[in-house]
Write an enzyme that holds these catalytic residues in place. Structure first.
Site, PDB file in Angstrom:
ATOM      1  N   HIS A 133      40.472  29.451  42.126  1.00 34.16           N
ATOM      2  CA  HIS A 133      40.003  30.485  42.948  1.00 34.16           C
ATOM      3  C   HIS A 133      38.914  31.165  42.731  1.00 34.16           C
ATOM      4  O   HIS A 133      37.865  31.423  43.505  1.00 34.16           O
ATOM      5  CB  HIS A 133      41.040  31.793  42.583  1.00 34.16           C
ATOM      6  CG  HIS A 133      42.440  31.603  43.407  1.00 34.16           C
ATOM      7  ND1 HIS A 133      43.309  30.519  42.851  1.00 34.16           N
ATOM      8  CD2 HIS A 133      43.220  32.292  44.331  1.00 34.16           C
ATOM      9  CE1 HIS A 133      44.347  30.715  43.813  1.00 34.16           C
ATOM     10  NE2 HIS A 133      44.341  31.734  44.533  1.00 34.16           N
ATOM     11  N   HIS A 182      44.768  33.689  34.556  1.00 40.61           N
ATOM     12  CA  HIS A 182      43.690  33.005  33.989  1.00 40.61           C
ATOM     13  C   HIS A 182      43.115  33.850  32.843  1.00 40.61           C
ATOM     14  O   HIS A 182      43.071  35.113  32.842  1.00 40.61           O
ATOM     15  CB  HIS A 182      42.518  32.817  35.205  1.00 40.61           C
ATOM     16  CG  HIS A 182      42.770  31.751  35.980  1.00 40.61           C
ATOM     17  ND1 HIS A 182      42.482  30.594  35.499  1.00 40.61           N
ATOM     18  CD2 HIS A 182      42.971  31.351  37.374  1.00 40.61           C
ATOM     19  CE1 HIS A 182      42.792  29.540  36.617  1.00 40.61           C
ATOM     20  NE2 HIS A 182      42.797  30.208  37.602  1.00 40.61           N
TER      21      HIS A 182
END
Length: 241
Positions: A133, A182
């Site tokens: 992302h 993440h």
């Protein structure tokens, strides 16, 4: 151009150094401290802040999803192609598609597990480093921002467009950390490599424009072939009699 070269070189240097640290496990304490700081001390399943912040984070993180980025890329490429800028459309598609391929290959190569300290607030299906992302947001939004800035003659508009691209990229990366999907170093690595890739693609675009292989909308200041501004915008210059 010098700024673009500097950003690309710095991004590659930081990513390389960061990847080495990640593989050796030296970033674990740093990553863990930040992830836990974003969670309620009594319940690590609960991100800090009111519930609406978590919902906003989910909306923001969608701006870096494959579906949204693919849609934006196809829309821009379609617009460029219909405007007669087919070479520019192909360049955008190759730049963003190449970034996506690079991200996938690196994820497979590093194969870093996702964070296990906190529950994930959204579903994830791939490896952790670098953040797809964060990287693809940088690749897509910075590439498109640079493209728009390239054809926009006013500096205020250039700064606004580039600033908007940078802010969007940063927000997407932060949302990935906040949602617990993440490690912070995943996002930092994605930002660095994505920015470097976008700058390299922009430099390639400038080189191709100089060769005439890609359409140039607004001549660069200082070009030997820069026409009279009135002629460029369709107005005949007045001649004295």
């Amino acid at each position: 151009m010098l700024v673009a070269i500097f950003v690309a070189a710095l991004g590659l240097f930081v990513f390389t150094h960061l990847a080495d640290e990640v593989m050796e496990g030296d970033t674990r304490a740093f990553d863990s401290a930040i992830l836990l700081a974003l969670r309620a001390p009594a319940d690590h399943a609960d991100p800090i802040g009111p519930i609406w912040v978590e919902e906003v984070a989910r909306d923001v993180t969608a701006l870096g999803s494959t579906a949204i980025l693919a849609y934006v890329t196809l829309a821009v490429c379609g617009f460029l192609a219909l405007s007669g800028r087919r070479s520019a459309a192909l360049l955008v598609a190759v730049s963003i598609g190449g970034g996506a391929l690079l991200s996938s290959v690196l994820k497979l190569g590093f194969d870093r597990p996702r964070p296990d300290l906190v529950p994930h607030a959204v579903e994830v299906y791939s490896a952790s480093f670098p953040s797809g992302h964060a990287m693809l947001s940088a690749v897509t939004y910075l590439t498109l921002g640079a493209l728009i800035a390239r054809v926009e003659p006013r500096w205020r508009t250039k700064i606004f467009v580039i600033g908007l691209a940078v802010v969007t990229t940063l927000l997407v990366g932060v949302s990935r950390i906040y949602l617990g999907v993440h490690w912070p170093t995943d996002v930092l690595g994605g930002w660095c490599l994505g920015a470097a890739w976008a700058m390299v693609c922009w430099l390639v675009a400038l080189w191709l424009q100089g060769r005439g292989s890609v359409e140039r909308d607004v001549p660069m200041v200082g070009d030997a072939a820069t026409p009279n501004p009135r002629v460029a915008f369709g107005t005949r210059p007045q001649t004295r009699r």
